[in-house]
Each structure stands twice: as C-alpha cells, then as structure tokens.
Scaffold this active site. Sequence first.
Site, PDB file in Angstrom:
ATOM      1  N   ARG A 112      21.666  47.969 -21.740  1.00  0.00           N
ATOM      2  CA  ARG A 112      23.084  47.682 -22.572  1.00  0.00           C
ATOM      3  C   ARG A 112      23.471  48.107 -21.256  1.00  0.00           C
ATOM      4  NH1 ARG A 112      25.147  50.571 -27.810  1.00  0.00           N
ATOM      5  NH2 ARG A 112      24.683  51.900 -26.954  1.00  0.00           N
ATOM      6  N   THR A 125      30.152  48.152 -20.342  1.00  0.00           N
ATOM      7  CA  THR A 125      30.410  46.843 -21.098  1.00  0.00           C
ATOM      8  C   THR A 125      29.727  46.678 -22.755  1.00  0.00           C
ATOM      9  OG1 THR A 125      28.622  45.375 -20.369  1.00  0.00           O
ATOM     10  CG2 THR A 125      31.032  45.428 -18.755  1.00  0.00           C
ATOM     11  N   ASP A 139      18.943  58.472 -27.504  1.00  0.00           N
ATOM     12  CA  ASP A 139      19.233  57.649 -27.249  1.00  0.00           C
ATOM     13  C   ASP A 139      17.208  57.197 -27.246  1.00  0.00           C
ATOM     14  OD1 ASP A 139      17.622  56.127 -24.661  1.00  0.00           O
ATOM     15  OD2 ASP A 139      20.506  55.807 -24.102  1.00  0.00           O
ATOM     16  N   ASP A 191      15.125  57.000 -23.370  1.00  0.00           N
ATOM     17  CA  ASP A 191      15.345  57.972 -23.254  1.00  0.00           C
ATOM     18  C   ASP A 191      14.346  59.131 -23.531  1.00  0.00           C
ATOM     19  OD1 ASP A 191      16.595  57.815 -20.915  1.00  0.00           O
ATOM     20  OD2 ASP A 191      18.498  58.937 -21.516  1.00  0.00           O
TER      21      ASP A 191
HETATM   22  C1  PRP Z   1      18.921  50.204 -26.430  1.00  0.00           C
HETATM   23  C2  PRP Z   1      17.832  50.283 -27.759  1.00  0.00           C
HETATM   24  C3  PRP Z   1      17.998  48.488 -27.592  1.00  0.00           C
HETATM   25  C4  PRP Z   1      20.040  49.057 -27.797  1.00  0.00           C
HETATM   26  C5  PRP Z   1      20.724  48.930 -28.424  1.00  0.00           C
HETATM   27  O1  PRP Z   1      18.333  49.622 -25.612  1.00  0.00           O
HETATM   28  O2  PRP Z   1      16.634  50.100 -27.272  1.00  0.00           O
HETATM   29  O3  PRP Z   1      17.573  47.557 -26.753  1.00  0.00           O
HETATM   30  O4  PRP Z   1      20.212  50.236 -26.788  1.00  0.00           O
HETATM   31  O5  PRP Z   1      22.120  48.406 -28.298  1.00  0.00           O
HETATM   32  P1  PRP Z   1      22.890  47.287 -28.663  1.00  0.00           P
HETATM   33  O6  PRP Z   1      22.392  47.023 -30.138  1.00  0.00           O
HETATM   34  O7  PRP Z   1      24.143  47.764 -29.151  1.00  0.00           O
HETATM   35  O8  PRP Z   1      22.365  46.172 -28.193  1.00  0.00           O
HETATM   36  P2  PRP Z   1      18.856  50.646 -24.348  1.00  0.00           P
HETATM   37  O9  PRP Z   1      19.591  49.585 -23.487  1.00  0.00           O
HETATM   38  O10 PRP Z   1      19.592  51.706 -23.889  1.00  0.00           O
HETATM   39  O11 PRP Z   1      17.946  50.639 -22.681  1.00  0.00           O
HETATM   40  P3  PRP Z   1      16.524  50.808 -22.628  1.00  0.00           P
HETATM   41  O12 PRP Z   1      15.841  50.374 -23.744  1.00  0.00           O
HETATM   42  O13 PRP Z   1      15.871  50.654 -21.454  1.00  0.00           O
HETATM   43  O14 PRP Z   1      16.749  52.451 -22.756  1.00  0.00           O
HETATM   44  N1  URA Z   2      20.588  52.754 -27.899  1.00  0.00           N
HETATM   45  C1  URA Z   2      20.086  54.029 -28.220  1.00  0.00           C
HETATM   46  O1  URA Z   2      19.048  53.863 -27.918  1.00  0.00           O
HETATM   47  N2  URA Z   2      20.347  55.082 -29.079  1.00  0.00           N
HETATM   48  C2  URA Z   2      21.685  54.342 -30.345  1.00  0.00           C
HETATM   49  O2  URA Z   2      22.749  55.063 -30.547  1.00  0.00           O
HETATM   50  C3  URA Z   2      22.808  52.721 -29.408  1.00  0.00           C
HETATM   51  C4  URA Z   2      22.165  52.160 -28.315  1.00  0.00           C
END
Ligand code: PRP
Ligand code: URA
Length: 211
Positions: free
Chosen positions: A106, A110, A202, A205
């Site tokens: 994400r 944006t 997160d 993370d």
């Molecule tokens: C997080 C989570 C989802 C997304 C959700 O991933 O694991 O994939 O955000 O957010 P959304 O519903 O607003 O799209 P992130 O983009 O942080 O990537 P990561 O899993 O690599 O940490």
């Molecule tokens: N992605 C995450 O990992 N946590 C949130 O709360 C939203 C998006």
Amino acid sequence: MSDLKVNIIDHPLVQHKLTLMRMQETGTKDFRELLEEISMLMAYEITRDLPLVDMEIKTPVSKCTSKTLGGKKMGLIPILRAGLGMVNGIVRLIPTIKIGHVGLYRDPETLKPVEYYCKLPTDVSERTLIVVDPMLATGGSASAALSLLKEKGAKNIIFLCLVAAPDGVKVINEDHPDIKVYTASVDEKLNDHGYIVPGLGDAGDRLFGTL
Ligand code: PRP
Ligand code: URA
C-alpha cells in the site's frame, strides 16, 4: 455495520488470541505464533461446509463406507507480505493445498495498492481459493488482489482476514459481491493514515520485526 456482508468468526480461542495479538507489548515471536494458530482455527471454521463424498475403505476389522473430501481442489493465496503469516497454520490443516502468491503493498501517501508479484497455480479456475491477509483496511489491496485473481480465471474465492475496518468490508461487498468475507473482528474505523482503530498496528512489520 448492519448492512455489511461479513462472517465473524467468534470462536473464544480466536477472540482470545486476537486480543493477545492486539497488545502492543506482544513481540514478534509471539505475534507470529499467534497468527499461525489463529489462521489454523479460522481455516477450521471456514471449511466446515466443504463437500464430502463417500469412499469405500477397509479397516483392519471390516469393509465400510466412510467420508472423504470431495468437490473442487483448493488453493491458498497469501497477499504479500503479511498474508505469509497465515500460510503455515492453514497448510497444517490442508497439507495438499497449492499456494500462489500475490505481492501488493500500500503506497503510504496515496494508500493505493501497488502490485509487484504474482505467481499462481496453473489451474486457478478449477480451485476454490482462500485469499488471506491479516488486515482489511481501506480494502484497496484485497480488492485489487481479488480482481487480479479473477482476471487469471479464478471463479470461486473466499477472503479471510483477521481484522477488518467497516470501510474495507464495504469495498469488497461492492467490488466483489460474489466473494464471502470472513474475519475475527470488524473494528471501529480507520484513522487518517488508513490504519485500523483499534486494530493491531502494522501487521507486516509486527510479523517480520521490521518496525
Ligand atoms: C497491509 C496489509 C494489507 C494492506 C491493507 O499491507 O497486510 O495488505 O496493508 O490495507 P488496505 O486495505 O488499505 O489496502 P502493507 O501494504 O502494509 O504491506 P506489507 O504486508 O508488505 O507490510
Ligand atoms: N495495514 C496494516 O498492517 N494495519 C492497518 O491497520 C492497516 C493496514
């Protein structure tokens, strides 16, 4: 909330483990283990309607007719990265499941999903796919992943997450009315940075220790 189409997995063990995962003092090791355990418990719940067929077998005592899984073969699709934390628990329950990967992150400015990887089993159109990601926030990532899978031929998809925001569920209901959404919790809201409140922070993370 009442007009959202979502299935809440309210099993006490799932809810208890989710509380532990939410706590900020829960470290990476425990977070990872809890996510694996919860994923297994949730997979147990979402597969309770899988079709069974009769099979003739022989026990050490006699012949008999017994039940075995029938219906479509299954596929598991984690959305990278955080979805990876849900794979092992599900594979322990369904060891022959094929695994595809969809890489999306994400964009922090944006909040829109950016695709960077896609590798799927060749016969996705013939499988029931379980798409997993712990967090359904704005719904952008999940909706994009589901659209991508449909473009590749997938017809039968279940979406499984751990924590959802009402906004995210609404997006999936609108963009993909054919897809059943399962979660352990629909939380209150999103904050200004698109994080789920209260959520668990997160997920990627916390899972990989990259905070
Ligand atoms: C997080 C989570 C989802 C997304 C959700 O991933 O694991 O994939 O955000 O957010 P959304 O519903 O607003 O799209 P992130 O983009 O942080 O990537 P990561 O899993 O690599 O940490
Ligand atoms: N992605 C995450 O990992 N946590 C949130 O709360 C939203 C998006």
